[in-house]
Design an enzyme around this catalytic site. Structure first.
Site: not given
Ligand SMILES: Nc1ncnc2c1ncn2[C@@H]1O[C@H](COP(=O)(O)OP(=O)(O)OP(=O)(O)O)[C@@H](O)[C@H]1O
Ligand SMILES: C[C@H](N)[C@H](N)CCCCCC(=O)O
Ligand SMILES: [Mg+2]
Length: 224
Positions: A12-15, A37, A116, A119, A176, A206
């Site tokens: 959920d860091a915004g990757k 992915k 991508e 985690g 992000v 943003p």
């Molecule tokens: N800049 C942004 N503007 C709007 N929504 C965002 C933004 N960045 C992230 N989000 C929202 O925050 C959540 C987490 O972002 P994202 O899915 O990119 O994380 P992730 O690092 O890809 O997570 P994962 O480990 O699940 O792949 C999502 O619901 C996404 O839509």
């Molecule tokens: C389900 C989630 N959105 C990711 N796809 C997977 C995150 C795994 C995290 C594992 C960890 O480091 O604890």
């Molecule tokens: Mg992701």
């Protein structure tokens, strides 16, 4: 083929947002871009096939077209740590399969492959296997996505340290804002990240409502 691996300070860091923005940026500079992915936990069934939103969003932004299985070879329904989801399914995530699936793209006449992770950086995949071993084997250039939240300074520094300790090349970081409200003292946190992370800031994205329908390439900084 340039191979980029997008990692982050955490899940959920915004990757996905940053990776989609990067794909748009590369497409704008006239590159043929494919996406992966490789390991996705948190999938839905669509026409009898498990699919993941991250993979679908990335595919939507790319300007090439490949079968879903090529983009996302490992799919797990449960949104949990992938090695646990794999064990639940009597599956073992294999380094060789991941490396071969990345190498397949090397024969596809593309300029860049944007991958991508899942985690954070040190993601366990199987007994004795974490994601950095795969990233090393495919010789990818790493981009660190920093989700702007309290705790990100420590997570960013630890991630960068570990990426380098593994012998991987970091080509930059992307900030992000993942929530509508900025984190407390966001500007000062950004200033600290700029001071502490000795790699270039590629973009600052943003909070963008409905981001998947927007041009996020505008948030990339110009570099000489
Ligand atoms: N800049 C942004 N503007 C709007 N929504 C965002 C933004 N960045 C992230 N989000 C929202 O925050 C959540 C987490 O972002 P994202 O899915 O990119 O994380 P992730 O690092 O890809 O997570 P994962 O480990 O699940 O792949 C999502 O619901 C996404 O839509
Ligand atoms: C389900 C989630 N959105 C990711 N796809 C997977 C995150 C795994 C995290 C594992 C960890 O480091 O604890
Ligand atoms: Mg992701």
């Amino acid at each position: 083929m340039n191979t980029y691996f997008i990692t982050g300070t955490d899940t959920d860091a915004g990757k996905t947002v940053a990776a989609c923005a990067f794909v748009q940026h590369l497409v704008k500079s006239r590159q043929k871009v494919a996406v992966m992915k490789p390991v996705a936990s948190g999938c839905q069934r669509q026409n009898g096939q498990l699919v993941n939103d991250d993979a679908l969003n990335l595919m939507h932004q790319s300007n090439t077209s490949f079968d879903y299985d090529k983009v996302n070879p490992y799919t797990f329904e449960a949104a949990i740590a992938p090695h646990i989801a794999a064990a639940d399914n009597d599956t073992v995530i294999e380094k060789d399969k991941l490396v071969a699936s990345v190498e397949w793209f090397g024969d596809q006449q593309i300029d860049s492959l944007v991958i991508e992770g899942a985690g954070g950086w040190q993601l366990p995949l199987a007994p004795g296997l974490c994601m950095p071993e795969v990233v090393k084997a495919i010789n990818a250039q790493v981009i660190l996505v920093v989700g702007l939240k309290l705790g990100c300074l420590n997570h960013a520094l630890l991630s960068l340290q570990s990426i380098r300790q593994e012998g991987c090349e970091v080509i930059g970081w992307i900030a992000v804002q993942t929530e509508p409200e900025p984190m407390p003292r966001q500007d000062e946190n950004l200033a600290s990240l700029r001071e502490l992370l000795n790699t270039q800031e590629l973009a600052h994205i943003p909070y963008v409502p409905d981001w998947s329908a927007k041009d996020l390439s505008i948030y990339f900084h110009k570099h000489d």
